[in-house]
Design a protein around this motif. Structure first.
Motif, PDB file in Angstrom:
ATOM      1  N   SER A  76      -8.951   3.070   4.181  1.00 14.76           N
ATOM      2  CA  SER A  76      -9.765   2.013   3.576  1.00 14.76           C
ATOM      3  C   SER A  76      -9.205   1.588   2.223  1.00 14.76           C
ATOM      4  O   SER A  76      -9.206   0.397   1.885  1.00 14.76           O
ATOM      5  CB  SER A  76     -11.214   2.471   3.432  1.00 14.76           C
ATOM      6  OG  SER A  76     -11.311   3.587   2.565  1.00 14.76           O
ATOM      7  N   LEU A  95     -15.813  -5.041   5.711  1.00 15.93           N
ATOM      8  CA  LEU A  95     -15.296  -4.566   6.992  1.00 15.93           C
ATOM      9  C   LEU A  95     -14.439  -3.314   6.806  1.00 15.93           C
ATOM     10  O   LEU A  95     -14.621  -2.312   7.505  1.00 15.93           O
ATOM     11  CB  LEU A  95     -14.485  -5.698   7.634  1.00 15.93           C
ATOM     12  CG  LEU A  95     -13.989  -5.543   9.070  1.00 15.93           C
ATOM     13  CD1 LEU A  95     -13.743  -6.928   9.671  1.00 15.93           C
ATOM     14  CD2 LEU A  95     -12.717  -4.728   9.174  1.00 15.93           C
ATOM     15  N   LEU A 144      -9.217  -2.161  12.966  1.00 16.20           N
ATOM     16  CA  LEU A 144     -10.191  -1.529  13.857  1.00 16.20           C
ATOM     17  C   LEU A 144      -9.514  -0.515  14.772  1.00 16.20           C
ATOM     18  O   LEU A 144     -10.010   0.607  14.951  1.00 16.20           O
ATOM     19  CB  LEU A 144     -10.902  -2.592  14.695  1.00 16.20           C
ATOM     20  CG  LEU A 144     -11.834  -2.072  15.791  1.00 16.20           C
ATOM     21  CD1 LEU A 144     -13.007  -1.301  15.192  1.00 16.20           C
ATOM     22  CD2 LEU A 144     -12.332  -3.215  16.673  1.00 16.20           C
ATOM     23  N   ARG A 158      -8.478   2.503  12.665  1.00 14.48           N
ATOM     24  CA  ARG A 158      -9.670   3.274  12.285  1.00 14.48           C
ATOM     25  C   ARG A 158     -10.166   4.109  13.450  1.00 14.48           C
ATOM     26  O   ARG A 158     -10.629   5.250  13.267  1.00 14.48           O
ATOM     27  CB  ARG A 158     -10.763   2.314  11.802  1.00 14.48           C
ATOM     28  CG  ARG A 158     -12.119   2.946  11.559  1.00 14.48           C
ATOM     29  CD  ARG A 158     -12.044   4.029  10.503  1.00 14.48           C
ATOM     30  NE  ARG A 158     -12.007   3.497   9.149  1.00 14.48           N
ATOM     31  CZ  ARG A 158     -11.616   4.177   8.090  1.00 14.48           C
ATOM     32  NH1 ARG A 158     -11.204   5.431   8.233  1.00 14.48           N
ATOM     33  NH2 ARG A 158     -11.607   3.630   6.888  1.00 14.48           N
ATOM     34  N   TRP A 178     -17.132  -7.989  10.195  1.00 19.91           N
ATOM     35  CA  TRP A 178     -16.389  -8.650  11.278  1.00 19.91           C
ATOM     36  C   TRP A 178     -16.956 -10.047  11.527  1.00 19.91           C
ATOM     37  O   TRP A 178     -16.207 -11.031  11.612  1.00 19.91           O
ATOM     38  CB  TRP A 178     -16.515  -7.771  12.516  1.00 19.91           C
ATOM     39  CG  TRP A 178     -15.711  -8.116  13.709  1.00 19.91           C
ATOM     40  CD1 TRP A 178     -16.022  -9.003  14.686  1.00 19.91           C
ATOM     41  CD2 TRP A 178     -14.453  -7.531  14.095  1.00 19.91           C
ATOM     42  NE1 TRP A 178     -15.050  -9.013  15.656  1.00 19.91           N
ATOM     43  CE2 TRP A 178     -14.082  -8.121  15.314  1.00 19.91           C
ATOM     44  CE3 TRP A 178     -13.629  -6.566  13.535  1.00 19.91           C
ATOM     45  CZ2 TRP A 178     -12.905  -7.777  15.989  1.00 19.91           C
ATOM     46  CZ3 TRP A 178     -12.459  -6.227  14.195  1.00 19.91           C
ATOM     47  CH2 TRP A 178     -12.105  -6.818  15.407  1.00 19.91           C
ATOM     48  N   ALA A 199     -16.347  -0.066   5.675  1.00 19.29           N
ATOM     49  CA  ALA A 199     -17.514   0.327   6.469  1.00 19.29           C
ATOM     50  C   ALA A 199     -17.428   1.795   6.866  1.00 19.29           C
ATOM     51  O   ALA A 199     -16.350   2.312   7.187  1.00 19.29           O
ATOM     52  CB  ALA A 199     -17.619  -0.546   7.706  1.00 19.29           C
ATOM     53  N   LEU A 233     -19.299  -2.308   9.990  1.00 21.34           N
ATOM     54  CA  LEU A 233     -18.024  -2.960  10.261  1.00 21.34           C
ATOM     55  C   LEU A 233     -18.246  -4.271  10.998  1.00 21.34           C
ATOM     56  O   LEU A 233     -17.592  -5.283  10.704  1.00 21.34           O
ATOM     57  CB  LEU A 233     -17.135  -2.023  11.082  1.00 21.34           C
ATOM     58  CG  LEU A 233     -15.674  -2.425  11.258  1.00 21.34           C
ATOM     59  CD1 LEU A 233     -14.794  -1.184  11.396  1.00 21.34           C
ATOM     60  CD2 LEU A 233     -15.463  -3.315  12.480  1.00 21.34           C
TER      61      LEU A 233
END
Length: 642
Positions: free
Chosen positions: A84, A129, A271, A274, A142, A132, A138
Motif C-alpha cells: 500500500s 482503494l 487488486l 493484493r 474502485w 483499503a 476497496l
C-alpha cells in the motif's frame, strides 16, 4: 498519522476548492487543489521513509465502524504495509506532478476549477482503494475512480464524442465490476469476512472447498480468483474489456496521463497483487491471468503500430504494458509487476504530458501525419519525450528495461506452457512497442513539417509550469529502474515486500530468472532494437515504404487499423440487439402497456361521462319518464322477491 494526511489531503483540497470557488478567484480554487496534492505527496514520502527505510512494522489506522448489518461489520481503516505504501507514494507524487502541469495546460479553460476538483477527488478515490483494509472499502475506491473517470473523460460535455466515450467507459467497467461484486459476495460466503487479514488466514482451510457452478463442483478459490480477475480486466483494460481505454482520450490530456499512469488502470493490477495470498492457490486462474495478459500485450501492440492519433498510440501502449504486469502476476512474480507498475507511472505520465505539450503547441492537433520537424520548435519536449520513449521501448539504462526484462525472464524461468507463451508474446510485443513509439517520435519531431504552415510556424515551447513536470518525470524514467531494482526484485526482495505480497515457491520465478539461457534473456532487447531499426528505416531512410507495404497487404492493414474489429463485433453481438430490445420495450411495454392502459382507462371514463351528460337534457317529460321506468323496475323486483 502521515498516511491519513496523504489520503485525506486531496479530498480536503477538492472540497475547499469547490467551497471557495463561488466566492474567490479561480487561482485560489486551483491553488487549494494543487496544495492538497503537494501536502499528500510530502506526507506519502514521509510515510514511505519511516516504514520502508526505518523498517517500522506494518499497522492499521482505524477510523471506526462503517457498516453494521447482523454479522457483517467491516471497519473503515487504512492498511499500512509495503504494498500500500509503494502505491500511495507513486499515486501522490505522480498526481502532484500532473496537477502542477495542469496549471499551464488548463489555464485557458473556462471551467478550470471544476477540472482540479475532479482530479483531486480522482486521486482521493485511488488512495482509498490502495489503502483499503477490506474488499468493501476497496470496492468503494474502485467505484470512486470509475465515477471520476466518467466525469473527466466527458469533461468537455458539449462534445458528443466526449459524452459517448464517457458512457462507453462507464458501461464496459460496469461489466467487470459486476463480476468483482459477485466475487466479493462469494468471498464473504466462503470466509465469513471481507477483511484481508481474515481472508488470507483462512485460505489454507478453503483449499479443499468447492462451489457448484455450471453443473460441476469447482474449487471455490478458483471461482473467486477468476471473478476478481474479470473485474481487474475491466478496470485495467485487458483483452475483451479493453475497448473503452483508447476512447478515453476524449478528456483533457492531463487526465489521460493520470488515468494511464497513476490511477484507474493500475487498480486491476493492484487488486491482483493484493490478493496473491489467495490467487496463488488457484492454478487455473493464474494460467488465465497469464494468457490474457500475454494476449493483451501482443494484441494492443499490433494496433499501436498503425494508429495516427498521438494520444491513442500511447493509450494502446498502456494496455500492452498492463498486460506485462498481469503476466508477472500469473507466473508468480508479483514484485516484478509492481516494479513495472512504478516505472510505467513515470514514463507513461511523461509520454502523455509530452504529447499534451505538442498538442498545446499545435492548437489541439493530434494527428501525427500533420506534424513533423518539431524538434527545433519544442527542444525540451522533444528531449524529455525521448526519455519516455526509450523507457517504454525497454532500452537500457532506462527504467522499462529493468522491469520488463525481469518479467519476461521470470516467465521463461517458470517453464509452464502458459508462462512460456507469456514470454513469447511479451517478447514479440517488446519489438512492436519499440517500433511504434519510435515511429511516433520520428513522425512528430523529425522530417519535414506536414501540417498547416501557419500552425507549424506558430508552434512554441510550453511554459515553465508545464516543462518542469516533464523534466522531473524524465529523471524518473531514466533512474527509477536501476535505483529500485535492487530493492523491488533484488536478492532481498522477499524481506522488502514482507507479508504484503505472496511469493509462491518462495519467489522461485524471480530467483531463477538469472539462470535462463542467454538467448532467452536477450531476445526481448534484440527485438526492441530491431523494432527501432525498422522504424528508422521506414520513416527516415525509405519514407515511402510504409504506404507501399499497406497497399500490398490491404486486408491485414485494415484489420489492424480497425483494431481487430472488436468494436464492430461488439456492435453486432451486443449493441444492436440491445437497441432492438430497448426499442421493443419502449414501443410495447412503455407506449402500449404503461402509457396505453392508463390512457385507455382515461379515454373510457371520458366517453362514459360524455354519454351520461347527454341524459341531462333539461326536459321535465324525459325526467318523468325515467322516474316512471325506475318505479316500475323497483315494483317488479319487489313482487319477484315475494
Amino acid at each position: 498519522m502521515f498516511i491519513a494526511i496523504a489520503v485525506l489531503a486531496p479530498l480536503a483540497g477538492a472540497l475547499l476548492a469547490a467551497l471557495f470557488r463561488p466566492f474567490a478567484s479561480r487561482a485560489l480554487a486551483v491553488g487549494l487543489s494543487v496544495a492538497g496534492l503537494i501536502i499528500a505527496a510530502a506526507a506519502a514520502i514521509a510515510t514511505d521513509y519511516r516504514h520502508l527505510v526505518l523498517n517500522l512494522p506494518d499497522h492499521r489506522v482505524m477510523f471506526g465502524a462503517w457498516i453494521a448489518v447482523a454479522q457483517f461489520t467491516p471497519h473503515w481503516s487504512l492498511r499500512q504495509d509495503t504494498l500500500s505504501l509503494v502505491m500511495v507514494g507513486m499515486v501522490t507524487v505522480v498526481s502532484a506532478i500532473i496537477h502542477i502541469y495542469s496549471i499551464g495546460y488548463m489555464a485557458h479553460d473556462r471551467t478550470e476549477p471544476r477540472f482540479f476538483v475532479y482530479i483531486s477527488l480522482f486521486t482521493f478515490a485511488m488512495l482509498m482503494l490502495v489503502t483499503a483494509n477490506n474488499l468493501i472499502q476497496l470496492f468503494f475506491g474502485w467505484e470512486g475512480v470509475g465515477l471520476m473517470s466518467y466525469l473527466l473523460i466527458g469533461y468537455w460535455y458539449d462534445r458528443a464524442s466526449a459524452n459517448e466515450a464517457a458512457i462507453k467507459a462507464f458501461i464496459v467497467n460496469r461489466i467487470g465490476d459486476l463480476f468483482f461484486a459477485i466475487g466479493i459476495a462469494l468471498t464473504w460466503l466462503t470466509f465469513h469476512s471481507v477483511s484481508f487479514d481474515v481472508i488470507f488466514a483462512g485460505v489454507p482451510a478453503a483449499i479443499p472447498l468447492t462451489y457448484p457452478l455450471f453443473g460441476s463442483a469447482l474449487p471455490v478459490l478458483e471461482v473467486i480468483s477468476i471473478l476478481l480477475f474479470i473485474g481487474a480486466m475491466g478496470k485495467s483494460a485487458q483483452l475483451f474489456l479493453h475497448t473503452w481505454l483508447p476512447d478515453a482520450m476524449e478528456g483533457p490530456t492531463p487526465i489521460s496521463a493520470l488515468i494511464h499512469a497513476a490511477t484507474m488502470v493500475t487498480a486491476g493490477v493492484f487488486l491482483m497483487v493484493r490478493m496473491t495470498p489467495l490467487i496463488d492457490h488457484a492454478p487455473v486462474a493464474l494460467d488465465l491471468i497469464t494468457l490474457i495478459g500475454a494476449a493483451t500485450a501482443f494484441f494492443t501492440a499490433t494496433i499501436g503500430c498503425v494508429q495516427n492519433d498521438i494520444k491513442r498510440i500511447i493509450a494502446y501502449s498502456t494496455c500492452s504494458q498492463l498486460g506485462y504486469m498481469f503476466i508477472a502476476v500469473g507466473v508468480g512474480a508479483a514484485p516484478a509487476a509492481m516494479f513495472h507498475l512504478v516505472n510505467h507511472a513515470f514514463f507513461k505520465a511523461l509520454l502523455f504530458l509530452g504529447a499534451g505539450s505538442v498538442i498545446h503547441a499545435l492548437a489541439d492537433e493530434q494527428d501525427i501525419r500533420k506534424m513533423g520537424g518539431l524538434w527545433r520548435k519544442l527542444p525540451i519536449t522533444y528531449g524529455t519525450m525521448w526519455f519516455g520513449a526509450l523507457a517504454l521501448a525497454a532500452i537500457p539504462p532506462f527504467s522499462g528495461y529493468f522491469s520488463k526484462d525481469a518479467i519476461l525472464a521470470a516467465a521463461f524461468a517458470n517453464h509452464s506452457p502458459t508462462a512460456l507463451f507469456g514470454w513469447f508474446a511479451g517478447s514479440l510485443g517488446a519489438g512492436l512497442t519499440a517500433f511504434y513509439i519510435v515511429r511516433l517520435m520520428l513522425l512528430v519531431f523529425h522530417g519535414k513539417p506536414r501540417g498547416p504552415a501557419e500552425t507549424i510556424a506558430h508552434a512554441h515551447e510550453s511554459p515553465v509550469v508545464m516543462l518542469g513536470p516533464l523534466l522531473i518525470l524524465a529523471i524518473g524514467a531514466l533512474t527509477s529502474g536501476f535505483l529500485l531494482a535492487p530493492i523491488f526484485i533484488g536478492t532481498h526482495f522477499a524481506a522488502f515486500w514482507g507479508a504484503s505480497v505472496a511469493l509462491p515457491h518462495h519467489g522461485a520465478a524471480l530467483l531463477l530468472r538469472d539462470t535462463i539461457p542467454a538467448w532467452g534473456a536477450e531476445l526481448p532487447l534484440l527485438l526492441a532494437i530491431g523494432g527501432i531499426g525498422i522504424a528508422y528505416w521506414f520513416y527516415e531512410i525509405a519514407p515511402a515504404m510504409p504506404e507501399k507495404l499497406a497497399k500490398s497487404l490491404p486486408g491485414l492493414y485494415a484489420f489492424v487499423l480497425n483494431k481487430w474489429y472488436f468494436d464492430e463485433a461488439y456492435d453486432i453481438i451486443f449493441v444492436r440487439p440491445a437497441l432492438r430490445l430497448a426499442r421493443l420495450i419502449w414501443r410495447v411495454g412503455d407506449d402500449e402497456v404503461i402509457d396505453g392502459v392508463p390512457t385507455g382507462l382515461a379515454r373510457l371514463t371520458s366517453e362514459a361521462s360524455g354519454q351520461a351528460a347527454r341524459l341531462q337534457s333539461g326536459s321535465i317529460a324525459v325526467y318523468g319518464f325515467v322516474m316512471l321506468i325506475g318505479l316500475m323496475v323497483l315494483v317488479t323486483i319487489f313482487l319477484l322477491a315475494r
